[in-house]
Design an enzyme around this catalytic site. Sequence first.
Site, PDB file in Angstrom:
ATOM      1  N   HIS A  88      -2.326   2.908   6.760  1.00 43.30           N
ATOM      2  CA  HIS A  88      -2.029   1.502   6.470  1.00 43.30           C
ATOM      3  C   HIS A  88      -0.732   1.459   5.661  1.00 43.30           C
ATOM      4  O   HIS A  88      -0.610   2.122   4.620  1.00 43.30           O
ATOM      5  CB  HIS A  88      -3.188   0.883   5.678  1.00 43.30           C
TER       6      HIS A  88
ATOM      7  N   SER B   9      -4.291   3.302   2.535  1.00 44.73           N
ATOM      8  CA  SER B   9      -3.018   2.625   2.280  1.00 44.73           C
ATOM      9  C   SER B   9      -2.085   3.553   1.505  1.00 44.73           C
ATOM     10  O   SER B   9      -2.383   3.928   0.367  1.00 44.73           O
ATOM     11  CB  SER B   9      -3.252   1.352   1.468  1.00 44.73           C
TER      12      SER B   9
ATOM     13  N   MET C 268      -7.879 -10.591   3.644  1.00 46.77           N
ATOM     14  CA  MET C 268      -7.477 -10.081   2.320  1.00 46.77           C
ATOM     15  C   MET C 268      -8.634 -10.281   1.350  1.00 46.77           C
ATOM     16  O   MET C 268      -9.101 -11.404   1.149  1.00 46.77           O
ATOM     17  CB  MET C 268      -6.250 -10.838   1.785  1.00 46.77           C
TER      18      MET C 268
ATOM     19  N   MET D 140       3.758  -8.209   4.467  1.00 39.75           N
ATOM     20  CA  MET D 140       3.632  -9.260   3.445  1.00 39.75           C
ATOM     21  C   MET D 140       5.034  -9.763   3.141  1.00 39.75           C
ATOM     22  O   MET D 140       5.570  -9.568   2.041  1.00 39.75           O
ATOM     23  CB  MET D 140       2.937  -8.693   2.198  1.00 39.75           C
TER      24      MET D 140
ATOM     25  N   MET E  15       6.156  -5.211   1.358  1.00 35.68           N
ATOM     26  CA  MET E  15       6.195  -6.381   0.466  1.00 35.68           C
ATOM     27  C   MET E  15       7.645  -6.732   0.153  1.00 35.68           C
ATOM     28  O   MET E  15       8.442  -5.841  -0.145  1.00 35.68           O
ATOM     29  CB  MET E  15       5.482  -6.052  -0.846  1.00 35.68           C
TER      30      MET E  15
ATOM     31  N   ASP F  75       1.969  -0.893   3.774  1.00 33.51           N
ATOM     32  CA  ASP F  75       2.148  -2.213   3.160  1.00 33.51           C
ATOM     33  C   ASP F  75       3.620  -2.508   2.901  1.00 33.51           C
ATOM     34  O   ASP F  75       4.259  -1.826   2.089  1.00 33.51           O
ATOM     35  CB  ASP F  75       1.399  -2.265   1.824  1.00 33.51           C
TER      36      ASP F  75
ATOM     37  N   HIS G 250       1.309  -3.689   7.689  1.00 34.57           N
ATOM     38  CA  HIS G 250       0.887  -4.970   7.116  1.00 34.57           C
ATOM     39  C   HIS G 250       2.117  -5.622   6.484  1.00 34.57           C
ATOM     40  O   HIS G 250       2.596  -5.162   5.452  1.00 34.57           O
ATOM     41  CB  HIS G 250      -0.213  -4.683   6.073  1.00 34.57           C
TER      42      HIS G 250
ATOM     43  N   ASP H 125      -9.026  -5.667   3.422  1.00 34.84           N
ATOM     44  CA  ASP H 125      -7.962  -5.000   2.670  1.00 34.84           C
ATOM     45  C   ASP H 125      -7.958  -5.459   1.214  1.00 34.84           C
ATOM     46  O   ASP H 125      -7.695  -6.626   0.933  1.00 34.84           O
ATOM     47  CB  ASP H 125      -6.618  -5.340   3.344  1.00 34.84           C
TER      48      ASP H 125
HETATM   49  C1  DX5 Z   1      -2.472  -5.296  -1.234  1.00 27.10           C
HETATM   50  C2  DX5 Z   1      -2.280  -4.398  -0.047  1.00 27.10           C
HETATM   51  C3  DX5 Z   1      -3.354  -3.414   0.106  1.00 27.10           C
HETATM   52  C4  DX5 Z   1      -3.450  -2.412  -1.007  1.00 27.10           C
HETATM   53  C5  DX5 Z   1      -4.897  -1.985  -1.132  1.00 27.10           C
HETATM   54  O1  DX5 Z   1      -1.559  -6.314  -1.209  1.00 27.10           O
HETATM   55  O2  DX5 Z   1      -2.223  -5.144   1.155  1.00 27.10           O
HETATM   56  O3  DX5 Z   1      -3.282  -2.740   1.375  1.00 27.10           O
HETATM   57  O4  DX5 Z   1      -2.645  -1.280  -0.800  1.00 27.10           O
HETATM   58  O5  DX5 Z   1      -5.040  -1.235  -2.270  1.00 27.10           O
HETATM   59  P1  DX5 Z   1      -6.461  -1.019  -2.978  1.00 27.10           P
HETATM   60  O6  DX5 Z   1      -7.359  -0.393  -1.949  1.00 27.10           O
HETATM   61  O7  DX5 Z   1      -6.143  -0.129  -4.104  1.00 27.10           O
HETATM   62  O8  DX5 Z   1      -6.954  -2.372  -3.397  1.00 27.10           O
HETATM   63 ZN    ZN Z   2      -2.411  -4.044   3.108  1.00 30.21          ZN
END
Ligand code: DX5
Ligand code: ZN
Length: 222
Positions: free
Chosen positions: A33, A8, A137, A68, A37, A35, A66, A175
């Site tokens: 990956h 990620s 998750m 969110m 948000m 993310d 991903h 994840d």
């Molecule tokens: C959390 C994200 C993850 C995050 C994982 O909301 O969706 O993808 O980056 O990070 P680690 O591996 O550090 O938990």
């Molecule tokens: Zn993620």
Amino acid sequence: MNHLVAPSILAADFANLQRDIELINNSDADWFHVDIMDGVFVPNISFGFPVVNAVKKHAKKPLDVHLMIVEPDRYLKEFRDAGASGMTVHYEVCPNLHRTVQHIKELGCRAGVALNPHTPVALLEDIIADLDMVLIMSVNPGFGGQRFIENTYKKLKDIKELSSKYKPNLLVEVDGGVDERNADDLIIAGANVLVAGNSVFSAADPLTAIANLKNPAAVSRS
Ligand code: DX5
Ligand code: ZN
């Protein structure tokens, strides 16, 4: 199938993003990956299209995006155009999930649905045959570096049952809080895509950390 590893980039050094992307390019990792948000669905804001475009410019492996975010349908085409190979939306924000999944597929992307820790796997029964991937998750979404939630193993068992009935070749991604210590157990439990942020980018040697996630049985035996 051999499992995949998707570092990620949320945990990368954004001031040296190109360097960290090259590191992943030269590693055993399979995907990036990414993310996204929005500060609404989750209590954090990460980055948007300009950053995804910049990542795509240098990445030599597929982008696993991903989302969110609330109302993901509004942005699917833009993320595809920014370089997404796969897009995962959250069950919790998609009242017309079947339509959203078809839209992702029509855009030529792999379609995934993510479940928060409190969302039961059983809710996917009538959509699972249409999915390419389910993302479980294993932390509450919003931040990297959180502690792995152990109930994830029970959810992996549930998803294995459902997929063997309706979708045998389903990708099952885990994840949050994934590292060299739990990777082997997760794969045995049925995960076939491991996302890892901090356990890769905060490692003294990220290339070895990725190699170990690719071959966790060897690590847990050593
Ligand atoms: C959390 C994200 C993850 C995050 C994982 O909301 O969706 O993808 O980056 O990070 P680690 O591996 O550090 O938990
Ligand atoms: Zn993620």
